[in-house]
Motif scaffolding. Structure first.
Motif, PDB file in Angstrom:
ATOM      1  N   GLU A 135      -5.972  -3.841  -0.162  1.00  0.00           N
ATOM      2  CA  GLU A 135      -4.780  -3.769  -1.007  1.00  0.00           C
ATOM      3  C   GLU A 135      -5.197  -3.628  -2.464  1.00  0.00           C
ATOM      4  O   GLU A 135      -4.567  -2.903  -3.235  1.00  0.00           O
ATOM      5  N   ASP A 136      -6.276  -4.345  -2.810  1.00  0.00           N
ATOM      6  CA  ASP A 136      -6.756  -4.319  -4.192  1.00  0.00           C
ATOM      7  C   ASP A 136      -7.175  -2.915  -4.607  1.00  0.00           C
ATOM      8  O   ASP A 136      -6.847  -2.444  -5.688  1.00  0.00           O
ATOM      9  N   GLN A 137      -7.917  -2.241  -3.723  1.00  0.00           N
ATOM     10  CA  GLN A 137      -8.360  -0.882  -4.039  1.00  0.00           C
ATOM     11  C   GLN A 137      -7.170   0.057  -4.178  1.00  0.00           C
ATOM     12  O   GLN A 137      -7.105   0.866  -5.105  1.00  0.00           O
ATOM     13  N   PHE A 155      -4.020  -0.662  -4.875  1.00  0.00           N
ATOM     14  CA  PHE A 155      -3.225  -0.965  -6.062  1.00  0.00           C
ATOM     15  C   PHE A 155      -3.941  -0.485  -7.323  1.00  0.00           C
ATOM     16  O   PHE A 155      -3.316   0.060  -8.235  1.00  0.00           O
TER      17      PHE A 155
END
Lengths: 177, 248
Positions: free
Chosen positions: A124-126, A128
């Motif tokens: 999710e971090d990548q 976003f």
């Protein structure tokens, strides 16, 4: 490069019969929707000091299943044979699967065989991070997937690498959101 | 430029922002300070549109448009930039490739012409030099193997190239040694202009010695409880948040 049919079994192989012969296998297999791919290679080491390299990148999206199945066989005659296998899987979503099935048969004690495998998920971090810089969700996935496949794509001639990147993007259309 | 009215938002059903009001005009630098868990990072994620953060009430308008109705990439193209507390690594994708893809995606969405290779390289080189990040590092994978300070400098390089209207910087000072803090602060100061606004989100007063804000807001338990000038930050440093919470 495999984006394939509903069900794909494919194992292009090398028989390394001459002394000092070299075999290399680089592959990217993408599955989406309900596809099933069971792909890999066979490296049959017969000659002395034969070397082989396998780099396999699997990307599974949707409800698909991707399997790497590879055989490395070192015959008794293959003194000093070496193999390095690297097998990385990337999962998109939580309904897909990735499997790694290495077969290693060694009949000569002087052989050196290495197998490395990883399975990761696009975080999710990548996603976003890329989106917050201006990429839409699909472009963000395509960028991350291309990075994941870089070791294989950079083996390709320039023109084909560009096509391969586009093909990856098309194969993964509709896999996010 | 940015108008937040009575914003309530949270994650996984837990309300974190509880009626936040904030107006930021072009040319201003605002600092938001507050203890852990006050909702500082939540505010930055809500502004950038991160999936999972749910807005349950209130409104946010950015340059007259409804920011909350826009997808994250549309917000970026409209000029919102979020400098992350923990910049993310993307293996196999070079910083240059990432930044050029981002810049051109934003320009395309705005109906502008894409940057040529030469134009982009010039922008990236100038930004890297100004922030003391060796240009060679931009050829490596996004943030991979970068130290904490290098990651933050890299965020500033991205900000300089993307030229946003609103810079939201979430704990940009965390994990920086004093030299890196100075370089990053200079990067932020260079970006100050009459057309641009900056929102600094921070724990400590330290950053505000270098980047002097026009306004300081104290965020406690999802609300801004006090607003003042740069001197408020020093007061906080002396008295802590505890006293502030009681006063509120």
């Amino acid at each position: 490069m495999e984006t394939g049919s509903a069900i794909t079994w494919k194992y292009p192989s090398c028989v390394l019969s001459g002394d000092d012969s070299v075999g290399e296998f680089y592959s990217v297999a993408v599955t989406n929707n309900r596809q099933q791919a069971d792909t890999g290679t066979k490296m049959i080491h017969l000659g002395k000091n034969t070397r082989s390299t396998i780099v396999s990148k699997g990307i599974s999206a949707g409800r698909s299943q991707g399997t790497y199945r590879g055989l490395v066989r070192v015959a008794a005659s293959a003194e000093g044979a070496r193999n390095h296998t690297q097998c990385d899987s990337l999962l998109l979503g939580h309904e897909c699967g990735a499997h790694t099935v290495p077969y290693i048969e060694v009949r000569n004690p002087s052989a050196t065989i290495e197998h490395e495998a990883t399975t990761s998920k696009i975080s999710e971090d990548q996603l976003f991070y890329a989106q917050s810089r201006g990429l839409d969700a699909e472009a963000a996935v395509a960028l991350i997937v291309n990075g994941f496949c870089k070791e294989v794509l950079q083996q390709l001639p320039m023109e084909f690498a560009v096509e391969a990147q586009k093909l990856l993007g098309i194969s993964l259309e509709g896999s996010v959101g | 430029m940015l108008k937040i009215e009575n914003l309530t938002a949270g994650i996984e059903g837990k309300t974190i922002l509880k009626g936040l009001n904030l107006t930021v005009n072009a040319g201003e630098v605002h600092a938001i300070m507050g203890p852990n868990g006050a909702g500082k990072s939540t505010l930055s994620y809500v502004l950038a549109g991160r999936a999972g953060y749910e807005v349950t009430g209130g409104s946010v308008s950015f340059q007259g448009k409804d920011l909350l109705a826009m997808a994250p990439h549309e917000r970026a193209a409209a000029g919102v930039f979020l400098g992350l507390q923990y910049p993310v690594e993307i293996p196999g994708v070079s910083n240059l490739m990432f930044l050029r893809t981002a810049l051109n995606a934003q320009r395309t969405l705005r109906g502008e012409k894409e940057a040529s290779g030469a134009e982009f390289m010039k922008l990236a080189k100038a930004a890297a030099e100004a922030l003391g990040l060796p240009f060679e590092m931009l050829k490596r994978s996004v943030n991979q193997g970068f130290s904490g300070g290098e990651k933050k400098r890299n965020e500033m390089v991205q900000m300089a190239v993307l030229e946003p209207h609103l810079c939201v910087l979430d704990e940009t000072d965390s994990g920086l040694d004093i030299d890196a803090l100075r370089v990053v602060s200079e990067g932020i100061n260079r970006m100050r202009s009459q057309e641009r606004a900056t929102l600094l989100i921070t724990h400590y007063q330290r950053l505000l010695d270098y980047v002097v804000p026009d306004f300081v807001h104290v965020l406690i338990d999802g609300r801004i409880v006090r607003t003042g000038g740069a001197e408020l930050a020093r007061e906080l440093e002396a008295d802590g948040y505890a006293g502030m919470a009681e006063a509120a």
